[in-house]
Design a protein around this motif. Structure first.
Motif, PDB file in Angstrom:
ATOM      1  N   ASP A   1       0.845  -1.188   0.000  1.00 49.81           N
ATOM      2  CA  ASP A   1       0.000   0.000   0.000  1.00 49.81           C
ATOM      3  C   ASP A   1       0.884   1.242   0.000  1.00 49.81           C
ATOM      4  N   THR A   2       0.248   2.393   0.013  1.00 44.09           N
ATOM      5  CA  THR A   2       1.008   3.649  -0.048  1.00 44.09           C
ATOM      6  C   THR A   2       1.934   3.790   1.144  1.00 44.09           C
ATOM      7  N   ARG A   3       1.500   3.325   2.328  1.00 47.14           N
ATOM      8  CA  ARG A   3       2.349   3.452   3.523  1.00 47.14           C
ATOM      9  C   ARG A   3       3.648   2.684   3.358  1.00 47.14           C
ATOM     10  N   ALA A   4       3.549   1.428   2.872  1.00 45.85           N
ATOM     11  CA  ALA A   4       4.752   0.610   2.697  1.00 45.85           C
ATOM     12  C   ALA A   4       5.674   1.217   1.651  1.00 45.85           C
ATOM     13  N   LEU A   5       5.102   1.696   0.551  1.00 47.94           N
ATOM     14  CA  LEU A   5       5.927   2.298  -0.494  1.00 47.94           C
ATOM     15  C   LEU A   5       6.551   3.605  -0.006  1.00 47.94           C
ATOM     16  N   ASN A   6       5.826   4.344   0.826  1.00 49.88           N
ATOM     17  CA  ASN A   6       6.401   5.575   1.386  1.00 49.88           C
ATOM     18  C   ASN A   6       7.622   5.283   2.244  1.00 49.88           C
ATOM     19  N   VAL A   7       7.570   4.187   2.990  1.00 54.40           N
ATOM     20  CA  VAL A   7       8.729   3.833   3.813  1.00 54.40           C
ATOM     21  C   VAL A   7       9.928   3.532   2.920  1.00 54.40           C
ATOM     22  N   LEU A   8       9.698   2.846   1.799  1.00 46.32           N
ATOM     23  CA  LEU A   8      10.793   2.583   0.862  1.00 46.32           C
ATOM     24  C   LEU A   8      11.357   3.886   0.305  1.00 46.32           C
ATOM     25  N   VAL A   9      10.466   4.771  -0.134  1.00 46.68           N
ATOM     26  CA  VAL A   9      10.922   6.055  -0.680  1.00 46.68           C
ATOM     27  C   VAL A   9      11.703   6.822   0.378  1.00 46.68           C
ATOM     28  N   LYS A  10      11.192   6.848   1.601  1.00 49.51           N
ATOM     29  CA  LYS A  10      11.875   7.558   2.680  1.00 49.51           C
ATOM     30  C   LYS A  10      13.248   6.948   2.956  1.00 49.51           C
ATOM     31  N   GLY A  11      13.308   5.614   3.017  1.00 50.65           N
ATOM     32  CA  GLY A  11      14.576   4.962   3.295  1.00 50.65           C
ATOM     33  C   GLY A  11      15.606   5.232   2.219  1.00 50.65           C
ATOM     34  N   TYR A  12      15.195   5.117   0.944  1.00 51.43           N
ATOM     35  CA  TYR A  12      16.118   5.401  -0.151  1.00 51.43           C
ATOM     36  C   TYR A  12      16.560   6.862  -0.132  1.00 51.43           C
ATOM     37  N   ALA A  13      15.621   7.778   0.143  1.00 54.95           N
ATOM     38  CA  ALA A  13      15.965   9.194   0.146  1.00 54.95           C
ATOM     39  C   ALA A  13      16.923   9.522   1.285  1.00 54.95           C
ATOM     40  N   GLN A  14      16.661   8.973   2.473  1.00 54.64           N
ATOM     41  CA  GLN A  14      17.515   9.286   3.616  1.00 54.64           C
ATOM     42  C   GLN A  14      18.884   8.636   3.505  1.00 54.64           C
ATOM     43  N   SER A  15      18.985   7.542   2.752  1.00 55.05           N
ATOM     44  CA  SER A  15      20.291   6.913   2.551  1.00 55.05           C
ATOM     45  C   SER A  15      20.964   7.413   1.280  1.00 55.05           C
ATOM     46  N   LEU A  16      20.354   8.455   0.661  1.00 60.39           N
ATOM     47  CA  LEU A  16      20.891   9.112  -0.538  1.00 60.39           C
ATOM     48  C   LEU A  16      20.905   8.206  -1.758  1.00 60.39           C
ATOM     49  N   HIS A  17      20.022   7.183  -1.783  1.00 67.92           N
ATOM     50  CA  HIS A  17      19.767   6.407  -2.999  1.00 67.92           C
ATOM     51  C   HIS A  17      18.610   7.077  -3.743  1.00 67.92           C
ATOM     52  N   LEU A  18      18.834   8.292  -4.224  1.00 70.55           N
ATOM     53  CA  LEU A  18      17.718   9.063  -4.777  1.00 70.55           C
ATOM     54  C   LEU A  18      17.179   8.467  -6.064  1.00 70.55           C
ATOM     55  N   ASN A  19      18.027   7.852  -6.879  1.00 69.35           N
ATOM     56  CA  ASN A  19      17.529   7.241  -8.105  1.00 69.35           C
ATOM     57  C   ASN A  19      16.599   6.071  -7.794  1.00 69.35           C
ATOM     58  N   ASP A  20      16.939   5.302  -6.755  1.00 68.43           N
ATOM     59  CA  ASP A  20      16.046   4.212  -6.348  1.00 68.43           C
ATOM     60  C   ASP A  20      14.745   4.766  -5.786  1.00 68.43           C
ATOM     61  N   ALA A  21      14.827   5.873  -5.032  1.00 66.57           N
ATOM     62  CA  ALA A  21      13.613   6.495  -4.501  1.00 66.57           C
ATOM     63  C   ALA A  21      12.716   6.968  -5.640  1.00 66.57           C
ATOM     64  N   LEU A  22      13.307   7.569  -6.677  1.00 65.89           N
ATOM     65  CA  LEU A  22      12.522   8.017  -7.825  1.00 65.89           C
ATOM     66  C   LEU A  22      11.934   6.836  -8.589  1.00 65.89           C
ATOM     67  N   ARG A  23      12.677   5.733  -8.654  1.00 64.43           N
ATOM     68  CA  ARG A  23      12.162   4.539  -9.337  1.00 64.43           C
ATOM     69  C   ARG A  23      10.902   4.028  -8.652  1.00 64.43           C
ATOM     70  N   VAL A  24      10.949   3.913  -7.317  1.00 66.00           N
ATOM     71  CA  VAL A  24       9.767   3.463  -6.582  1.00 66.00           C
ATOM     72  C   VAL A  24       8.626   4.458  -6.765  1.00 66.00           C
ATOM     73  N   PHE A  25       8.951   5.737  -6.738  1.00 70.11           N
ATOM     74  CA  PHE A  25       7.932   6.776  -6.905  1.00 70.11           C
ATOM     75  C   PHE A  25       7.217   6.638  -8.246  1.00 70.11           C
ATOM     76  N   HIS A  26       7.982   6.428  -9.318  1.00 63.95           N
ATOM     77  CA  HIS A  26       7.382   6.320 -10.657  1.00 63.95           C
ATOM     78  C   HIS A  26       6.649   4.994 -10.857  1.00 63.95           C
ATOM     79  N   GLN A  27       6.909   4.008  -9.998  1.00 55.40           N
ATOM     80  CA  GLN A  27       6.216   2.722 -10.103  1.00 55.40           C
ATOM     81  C   GLN A  27       4.952   2.656  -9.247  1.00 55.40           C
ATOM     82  N   MET A  28       4.743   3.637  -8.402  1.00 56.51           N
ATOM     83  CA  MET A  28       3.658   3.531  -7.423  1.00 56.51           C
ATOM     84  C   MET A  28       2.303   3.314  -8.078  1.00 56.51           C
ATOM     85  N   TRP A  29       1.932   4.149  -9.038  1.00 55.95           N
ATOM     86  CA  TRP A  29       0.633   3.980  -9.674  1.00 55.95           C
ATOM     87  C   TRP A  29       0.651   2.949 -10.812  1.00 55.95           C
ATOM     88  N   PRO A  30       1.628   3.004 -11.761  1.00 50.05           N
ATOM     89  CA  PRO A  30       1.577   2.045 -12.873  1.00 50.05           C
ATOM     90  C   PRO A  30       1.728   0.591 -12.435  1.00 50.05           C
TER      91      PRO A  30
END
Length: 390
Positions: free
Chosen positions: A220-249
Motif C-alpha cells: 500500500d502507499t504506507r509501505a511504499l512511502n517507507v521505501l521512498v523515505k529509506g532510499y531518500a535518507q540513505s541518498l539512494h535518490l535514483n532508487d527512490a525516484l524509481r519506486v515513486f514512478h512505479q507507485m501507480w503504474p
C-alpha cells in the motif's frame, strides 16, 4: 540469538533469492553488548518491583471456579495492577480445566505493552508461542506481538514472530501489508537520521520488500512511502525516484504528500534542485503541501544554489499554506539576497516577515546586524527599530 540467525530460518520455509538476501545482509544483533553505544536505547521504564505474594494470591482468589477462556480474558482485563497479569496467566495455565485460547494472551500482552513492562510482556509472548499449534485463530495475537516488539525496538524478536506468521497454517495469520510496514519502519528507525545507518539497512528492507511481493501481499502507499523515505535518507535518490514512478503504474497506489516530501527533502539534500523543483511543482499542482522539513530543505537548497529569488517565492508560497520555514532557512535566503547584491530585496523581505508575524523585532535586528558584521558593509546602518537605513 542474533536477528541474522532468526532470519536464516526463513530459508526453511521456502528457499528463494529474497530469503537468501535477507539472511546474508542483516548487519546487526539484538545483543546490546554488540550494539554501538550511540545507538543503544535504554529502557524507558525498567520493570518495577514484582508484586507481593499476598497481592498475587488475592488476584488468583478472585478467579471464577469454572474458568473458561472468556471468563479468564475478562478477569485479566479487570486486574488493576498490570504486574499481576503474568502471575495470574501462569497460574491459569496450570489448571486442569485450562483450554488454549488466544484471548487471554492477547489481553495480557496488550496491557503489559501499554504498561511498558517489557520483561513480563516477553514472557507472556513466550507462553503463547509455546502453545501456538493448539491456539485457534492466532492471527491477532501474532500481529499484536510483532507490532509491540517493533515498538520496543526488539527487532530480533519481531522477526521471530514474522517467521511464526509465515509458518502458520492459518491463512489469516500470514504476514499482511501492516506486518511488513511495521518491520520496514522499525528497521529504518534505527540510527535516527544517520545516513550511513539507513544506507546499511536499505538492502535488508529491499530484500524484505521483494519477499513481500513474492508472498502475494500487495503493498500500500504506507509501505511504499517507507521505501521512498529509506532510499531518500540513505541518498539512494535514483532508487527512490524509481519506486515513486512505479507507485501507480505497477502497484496502483497514489503518491501522497509524504511521498513527495521525502523526495523533495532527499533531492534538496543532495543539491539536485532541478529535480527537486520538478517534484515540488508536481506536488503543488495536485494541491498537496510538503512537510516543514521538506520546505526547509528545498528553500535552503535553492538559496545555496544562488537562486535566492526562487527561494523567496517558494518560501512565501509555503507561508500561504501555513508552512513557515525555520530561522536557519530564513537567514540563508536573506544572506543570499544580500550576497547577490539585492540588498533592497533583502531588507524588504525582512520587513515583510516582521509584518506577517514570522519574525519578531529581536530576530529582525539580529539578522540585519549579522549581515552588517558578515559582509562588512560600512554603509549599512540599523536604526532603533532594527531596519536598514541604507
Amino acid at each position: 540469538m542474533t536477528t541474522t540467525t532468526l532470519l536464516r530460518r526463513l530459508l526453511l520455509l521456502g528457499a528463494n533469492p529474497a530469503d537468501a538476501l535477507l539472511t546474508g545482509r542483516l548487519p546487526f544483533s539484538t545483543s546490546s553488548r554488540r550494539t554501538p553505544h550511540r545507538f543503544r536505547r535504554s529502557r524507558r521504564n525498567p520493570n518495577p518491583k514484582p508484586p507481593s505474594p499476598e497481592a498475587v494470591s488475592a488476584a488468583i482468589a478472585t478467579l471464577p471456579s469454572r474458568l473458561t477462556p472468556p471468563l479468564l480474558t475478562y478477569s485479566l482485563s479487570s486486574v488493576s495492577d498490570a504486574r499481576l497479569l503474568l502471575p495470574v496467566l501462569t497460574h491459569s495455565l496450570r489448571l486442569p480445566t485450562f483450554r488454549p485460547d488466544p484471548g487471554p494472551f492477547l489481553v495480557s500482552i496488550k496491557r503489559l505493552a501499554a504498561a511498558d513492562l517489557y520483561a513480563d510482556f516477553d514472557r507472556a509472548c513466550a507462553l503463547a508461542f509455546s502453545l501456538l499449534p493448539s491456539l485457534p485463530s492466532p492471527g491477532p495475537l501474532l500481529r499484536s506481538a510483532l507490532y509491540f516488539y517493533c515498538q520496543f525496538r526488539r527487532l530480533g524478536k519481531a522477526f521471530h514472530v514474522y517467521t511464526l506468521m509465515r509458518a502458520s497454517a492459518d491463512p489469516a495469520a500470514r504476514p499482511s501489508a501492516d506486518t511488513y510496514h511495521a518491520l520496514f519502519t522499525a528497521l529504518l528507525s534505527r540510527g535516527g537520521g544517520d545516513t550511513m545507518v539507513h544506507y546499511m539497512y536499505m538492502d535488508t528492507v529491499s530484500a524484505l520488500f521483494r519477499q513481500m511481493l513474492e508472498e502475494g501481499v500487495a503493498p500500500d502507499t504506507r509501505a511504499l512511502n517507507v521505501l521512498v523515505k529509506g532510499y531518500a535518507q540513505s541518498l539512494h535518490l535514483n532508487d527512490a525516484l524509481r519506486v515513486f514512478h512505479q507507485m501507480w503504474p505497477v502497484y496502483g497506489c497514489d503518491p501522497d504528500a509524504l511521498t513527495y516530501s521525502y523526495l523533495v527533502h532527499g533531492l534538496s539534500a543532495q543539491g539536485r534542485t532541478r529535480n527537486a523543483r520538478e517534484v515540488f511543482d508536481e506536488m503543488r499542482g495536485k494541491g498537496l503541501v510538503p512537510t516543514e522539513p521538506a520546505c526547509n530543505a528545498f528553500v535552503s537548497a535553492l538559496a545555496m544554489a544562488g537562486e535566492a529569488g526562487e527561494a523567496e517565492r517558494v518560501m512565501w508560497d509555503m507561508v500561504r499554506t501555513g508552512r513557515v520555514v525555520d530561522a536557519v532557512t530564513r537567514r540563508a535566503v536573506v544572506e543570499e539576497l544580500w550576497r547577490s547584491g539585492s540588498r533592497d530585496d533583502a531588507d524588504r523581505m525582512v520587513r515583510e516577515m516582521e509584518e506577517k508575524g514570522i519574525v519578531g523585532s529581536a530576530e529582525r535586528r539580529a539578522l540585519l546586524r549579522s549581515l552588517h558584521d558578515e559582509f562588512g558593509d560600512d554603509d549599512l546602518d540599523v536604526d532603533g527599530r532594527g531596519r536598514s537605513t541604507k
